[in-house]
Design an enzyme around this catalytic site. Structure first.
Site, PDB file in Angstrom:
ATOM      1  CB  SER A  20     -10.763  45.248  -0.657  1.00 49.59           C
ATOM      2  OG  SER A  20     -10.503  46.360   0.160  1.00 49.59           O
ATOM      3  CG  ASP A  57     -15.469  43.243   3.956  1.00 53.70           C
ATOM      4  OD1 ASP A  57     -16.619  43.633   4.233  1.00 53.70           O
ATOM      5  OD2 ASP A  57     -14.508  43.412   4.736  1.00 53.70           O
ATOM      6  CG  HIS A  92     -10.880  43.612   4.402  1.00 52.88           C
ATOM      7  ND1 HIS A  92     -12.142  44.028   4.045  1.00 52.88           N
ATOM      8  CD2 HIS A  92     -10.030  44.187   3.495  1.00 52.88           C
ATOM      9  CE1 HIS A  92     -12.071  44.827   2.988  1.00 52.88           C
ATOM     10  NE2 HIS A  92     -10.804  44.918   2.630  1.00 52.88           N
TER      11      HIS A  92
END
Length: 500
Positions: A169, A193, A274
């Site tokens: 992230s 991601d 995610h």
């Protein structure tokens, strides 16, 4: 209530601050300074960025904190100068604590690379902020990581080429900043991601990019769900892999949403897709005997049509830890299907189906299923997804996949679902009858089907056993057996597969 705020917070960040419009937040330039203390973090708090080398497989053990400039501590912590070095960088956090995925990733790396240094970059005080503030803090954290790497480079046997930064992230962009600021070139960065809001479409110096390491590979798993892109959509590495198109991941679907609402854990549902990137990477470490392959394609639609299952000229690659550096410099977008859980590997098949004389078709599209029979196992009824429309008197291409290794394909069965099984088909059948009531019967003639395995690159042709009986109508089925009619059978395997 907190879970609702979580979703609304992401939505407001993404909608209120379109890409490139942020000036007061300044994620790109004068990020205050390296000694900035974010709001809510007192000066007496723990260090805003810590480097913790994990020496035990027990997640309860905190490991050993490295201190820049302290060579004695480096030795006491058991840092191996000649081994591979992994830096794991977490992302934004609401809880202010490490999530379970981090311990799983640490353990998987330790098992796979027993002599490696596994360092957790702990920037929780700077990540446990409003999202916009956490974004601003990514640059300074990247500078701290680069500073640690520059100091390690002063040691005689340490090599940046052995460094692998793994960021999840926001942590992916931290890794990008680190690769940008370090003196030299990091061996590899893996973006799991990478965060999308406030990074989508911005300059390469303000996000992860291919220039940040010798090899940058990225997994995109949450790009379009519910109209909200938590993960970045654009390609940002040398290879960008989009499992299941990069949006809806198996096991994170609508049924899971309903359950999450019922039990008040919507945040768990949101992070399911995610966080899937992390679990795919862990899977590549622990399930070496079941590597997942991705295939180069221009977009998700073409991949769903089964057009992109070639391994020629580096058009396919392993995903996760086993990904191979591409020879060419330009970006490659790659796609694959996965299961809902570990091991995530599936087996891809391209079907080329010759369809003729589709009588009285109108605008109706058939609902077709294929069943594959192999030497090891048989598949379930696999739907042939019609992405655009059926082309008549032509060859149509489809993509199907199985969760089991079927072995060598022996035969297959094609089924056209009858109208009684589907309200959608019933409506289409009625509409078709209204438009052409004089001849309501429909037939599709299929003479042969060619199947190509994505994993082995083998091609096999199947024909109807009786050439005079090659028609199929709603509610009927056709059987196909191996043949050499029309296409030459090929049993060569891709040299790429041997890299697994």
């Amino acid at each position: 209530m907190r879970n609702t705020v979580f979703l609304l917070g992401f939505w407001s960040v993404y909608c209120y601050f379109p890409a490139g419009s942020i000036t007061t937040l300044r994620p790109q330039g004068s990020l205050r300074d390296e000694h900035h203390k974010p709001t809510g973090v007192p000066a007496t708090a723990r260090p805003s960025v810590a480097f913790n080398i994990r020496t035990s497989k027990d997640p309860e053990q905190e490991g050993c904190n490295l201190s820049l400039g302290d060579s004695k501590l480096l030795e006491n912590c058991g840092f191996n100068m000649t081994a591979k070095t992994f830096f794991i960088i977490h992302g934004w956090t609401m809880s202010g604590m490490f999530e379970s995925w981090l311990h799983k990733l640490v353990s998987a790396l330790q098992m796979r690379e027993k002599d490696a240094n596994v360092v957790v970059v702990d920037w929780l005080p700077l990540a446990h902020q409003l999202y916009t503030d956490a974004v601003n803090n990514t640059r300074v954290v990247g500078q701290r990581v680069a500073g640690m790497l520059d100091w390690l480079q002063e040691k005689e046997e340490f090599s940046l080429g052995n460094v692998h930064l793994i960021g999840y992230s926001l942590g992916a962009h931290v890794a990008g900043y680190a690769g940008n600021f370090v003196k030299g070139t990091v061996g590899r960065i893996t973006g799991l991601d990478p965060a999308g809001p406030m990074f989508e479409g911005v300059d390469i110096n303000r996000r992860l990019s291919p220039d940040d390491a010798d090899f940058v590979d990225v997994l995109h798993t949450y790009t379009l769900s519910f109209g909200l892109s938590i993960g970045i959509r654009m390609p940002v590495g040398h290879i960008d892999i989009y499992p299941n198109g990069g949006d809806f991941q198996p096991g994170c679907g609508f049924n899971d949403v309903i359950g999450s609402f019922a039990y008040g854990t919507i945040s768990e549902m949101v992070k399911c897709e995610h966080e899937r990137a992390v679990h795919l990477f862990v899977d590549s470490l622990v399930n070496q005997d079941k590597p997942s392959f991705a295939f180069q394609c221009t977009d998700s639609s073409r991949f769903k049509r089964g057009i992109c299952l070639s391994c020629r000229k580096n058009r396919c690659n392993n995903i996760g830890y086993n990904a191979k550096k591409m020879r060419k410099k330009r970006n490659s977008k790659m796609y694959l299907k996965t299961r809902a859980g570990m091991p995530f590997k599936v087996y891809h098949y391209q079907l080329k189906v010759h369809m003729f004389s589709y009588n009285n078709s109108g605008d109706t599209q058939p609902t077709l299923y294929i069943t594959l029979y192999g030497s090891n196992a048989d598949s379930q009824n696999l739907p042939l997804e019609i992405v655009e429309k059926i082309e008549l008197n032509a060859t149509n291409t489809f993509l199907v996949y199985t969760e089991e290794d079927l072995g060598d394909l022996l035969k297959m069965r094609l089924t056209w679902e009858g109208v009684a099984h589907s309200w959608y088909n019933l409506w289409n059948e009625f509409r078709n009858y209204l438009s052409q009531p004089s001849n309501p019967s429909r037939e599709l003639y299929i003479r042969r089907i060619r199947v190509k395995s994505g994993e082995t690159q083998r091609k096999v042709t199947f024909c109807t056993q009786d050439p005079t009986k090659s028609s199929i109508s709603p509610g009927q089925e056709l059987w196909f057996h191996k043949c050499q009619d029309g296409w030459k059978m090929k049993n060569k395997t891709s040299p790429f597969v041997n890299l697994a």
